[in-house]
Structures are given as structure tokens and as C-alpha cells.
Design an enzyme around this catalytic site. Structure first.
Site, PDB file in Angstrom:
ATOM      1  N   SER A 137     -55.507   8.496  48.898  1.00 23.24           N
ATOM      2  CA  SER A 137     -55.884   9.803  49.438  1.00 23.24           C
ATOM      3  C   SER A 137     -56.427   9.667  50.849  1.00 23.24           C
ATOM      4  CB  SER A 137     -56.945  10.443  48.539  1.00 23.24           C
ATOM      5  OG  SER A 137     -57.530  11.574  49.152  1.00 23.24           O
ATOM      6  N   TYR A 162     -64.732  10.599  44.247  1.00 22.45           N
ATOM      7  CA  TYR A 162     -63.265  10.626  44.229  1.00 22.45           C
ATOM      8  C   TYR A 162     -62.716   9.666  45.279  1.00 22.45           C
ATOM      9  CZ  TYR A 162     -58.523  12.248  45.204  1.00 22.45           C
ATOM     10  OH  TYR A 162     -57.167  12.300  45.428  1.00 22.45           O
TER      11      TYR A 162
END
Length: 338
Positions: A137, A162
């Protein structure tokens, strides 16, 4: 021009997270080309289960697509998957997504993104997988002012759990590439949007609330920039890489990480204005401060993508959003419930 191997339709491709946004699009692209595709997903309830099931239903029109429901965090399930399906290539897109949700439910990220990814690595190691690609990501870059974001930048200050789990995936993958010569490629996606998207993403949230005449929330007063990347560009970028495992680096490690982004950040307020025009309705706006874990901007350096695959994501934001809004209208028929 870059020379690389195209998709080999004679091989077997395992896509985890096949009921997800990117996974379902990639599975359809590969299946259309005649490849044998095995989709794997636990269909969790992080967002609308019916949307996930509808994506799978779309894939079941392909006789060369097979869906298996299971959880990556369960080692026996993953081991059985690899033993029975014998994939040649693995594209691991299954993960617990969402920056803000990681503050609410951190344990889900450890279970899915760390334990689940470890199980995938072990299965790939023991089953002679030709190439493991996995979703990382843009969030791994943290809140940095230097742009564009390069894969050569330091990424050791994640601002959310995350992001920390995604960076951990990259480190674990490097270890397996080094120790066991497992070819791995990390995919740093930049704010993906498009038809069949995730309901927790900006385009989806804004469209739903504007159609419903509900106020939208703009963090940092709308002064944020995102490298919004259209789903078809993401899928093309991944497809280009699948049958091209990374060559060993100077130390013999077959490992690579790529950014896949539009290379053109858009201001959030401008992004909303385009959606307003497409829907034909002004949004009610609620301006809020920056949220914990959020970053001010994302901006992908895609030079490696261009050099290795002669490919650069280039769908204009106006075109991509028009396709998304058209899909949203067809799927949800929001005007019929006003």
C-alpha cells in the site's frame, strides 16, 4: 521498449481476496484470456457481503474460474488449498483493509495481514511457486513532504497499524526471497477506485451520500491530495508482472517492489467537485480536521513500472469517475429511492 513475458494461459493462478475489489477485477481479466483461475476469499463482513457475493457471481460465468471460501489465517485451510489446486502463480490480495478501521479493530489486521500472509509465504515456499505477488500500500510511505514517493525511500515510520502490517509484509517477503529464493513482488497500490469498488473508499462514500442528500465529511478541510488510480490501470500493471518474476538482485535475492499509481495527485476538494458534476447535485459539506493515521498526500513515482513494463497508469480522473458513477447508478439505482 521493455521486453517481458505476457500472461501464460496454460498455468494456474491463485488469487486470494478474489471477492474483493481488485481481486475480482484481476480474476475476470485473467479468466477472459483462458487462464485457469482459483479464487479464494473468506467473504468477511468488513463491508457489504452482498457486494462481494455479486462480484463472485460475475466470475462464475467463466468455466475456468473456481471459487473456494476459506480464511488465510487458518493454516490447514491454506495448506489444503495449495495441495489440491497446485497453483503456479500466487497473487495475494486478501487483507484487512482500511486505515481508520485499524484504529477501531487492530486485532483483525494482525490476524489477516500478518498471520494470513505468513501462511501464504510458507505455502509458497513448500510448493515451488514460480512467483508470489502481494498487495502492499502507498500508506507505507507515511506522511512525507518529498514527492513523488519512490520505492527507494525509507519507509520505517508508518502512521497506522494498517500501514505497519503492509510494511511488515514487505519485510517478511524479503526474508523468504533471501532464505528460500522465493521470487516475490510487492505491489504498492495508490488509492484505487472504479466500478465494483469498496464502500469504505472516498469515491463510494461521496457518491452514496450525495445521492442520499447526506453531508459528506472532508478531512483537513478538503486540503488533501491523493494519487487516485483507476482499477483497470491497477489490473493491467499487476497482469504485466505475474509471469515475470524478479531477477535476483546484487545479493541474489529475487525480490522487487513497485508503485502502481496514477502519478498525478488530485486535491480532494476537486475530486468531490467532479463527482458533484457527474451526479448533477451539490454536496453538503462538513469540514473536519485531519484524522489519526491519515496522510496529507500520496504521489507515486512509477519510473520502474515504465522501465520494466513500458506501462504507466493514465486513466484521467474525469473518465474513471464517470465510469464509476455509471456503474453506481446501474447497481444501486439511487434515483429510484430518492
Amino acid at each position: 521498449m521493455a521486453i517481458f513475458n505476457r500472461l501464460d494461459p496454460t498455468k494456474r493462478y491463485l488469487i486470494t481476496g478474489a471477492a474483493g475489489f481488485i481481486g475480482s477485477h484481476l480474476a475476470a481479466k485473467l479468466a477472459k484470456q483462458g487462464a485457469t483461475v482459483v479464487g479464494y476469499d473468506n467473504i468477511n463482513d468488513y463491508y457489504d457481503v452482498n457486494l462481494k457475493l455479486a462480484r463472485i457471481k460475475n466470475l462464475e460465468v467463466y468455466p475456468n474460474f473456481k471459487f473456494i471460501r476459506g480464511d488465510l489465517a487458518e493454516q490447514h485451510s491454506v495448506d489444503s488449498l495449495f495441495k489440491n489446486e497446485r497453483p503456479d502463480y500466487v497473487i495475494n490480495l486478501a487483507a484487512q483493509a482500511g486505515v481508520r478501521y485499524s484504529i477501531v479493530n487492530p486485532r483483525a489486521y494482525i490476524t489477516s495481514n500478518l498471520v494470513g500472509f505468513f501462511n501464504i509465504l510458507e505455502a509458497c515456499r513448500h510448493n515451488e511457486i514460480a512467483h508470489l505477488l502481494y498487495a502492499s500500500s502507498s500508506s507505507v510511505y507515511g506522511d512525507r513532504s518529498e514527492t513523488p514517493f519512490s520505492t527507494r525511500d525509507r519507509v520505517d515510520e508508518p502512521l497506522s497499524l494498517y500501514a505497519a502490517t503492509k510494511r511488515s509484509n514487505e519485510i517478511l517477503a524479503f526474508s523468504y526471497s533471501h532464505l528460500y529464493k522465493l521470487p516475490t513482488t510487492g505491489l504498492r497500490f495508490f488509492t484505487v477506485y472504479g466500478p465494483w469498488g469498496r464502500p469504505d473508499m472516498a469515491a463510494f462514500i461521496f457518491a452514496r451520500k450525495i445521492f442520499a442528500n447526506e453531508p459528506i465529511e472532508l478531512y483537513n478541510n478538503g486540503d488533501m491530495y491523493r494519487d487516485f488510480t483507476y482499477i483497470d490501470d491497477i489490473v493491467q500493471g499487476v497482469e504485466n508482472m505475474i509471469c515475470n518474476p524478479p531477477k535476483p538482485d546484487a545479493h541474489g535475492n529475487p525480490v522487487k517492489i513497485y508503485n502502481i499509481g496514477n502519478n498525478k495527485p488530485e486535491k480532494l476538494a476537486d475530486f468531490v467537485a467532479i463527482i458533484e458534476r457527474l451526479i448533477g447535485r451539490q454536496a453538503q459539506k462538513k469540514y473536519l480536521p485531519m484524522q489519526p493515521g491519515d496522510v496529507y498526500q500520496t504521489y507515486a513515482d512509477v519510473d520502474d513500472l515504465v522501465h520494466d513494463f513500458d506501462f504507466r497508469p493514465n486513466t484521467p480522473i474525469e473518465v474513471g469517475l464517470a465510469r464509476f458513477i455509471q456503474w453506481y447508478r446501474e447497481y444501486y439505482q439511487p434515483e429510484s429511492v430518492d
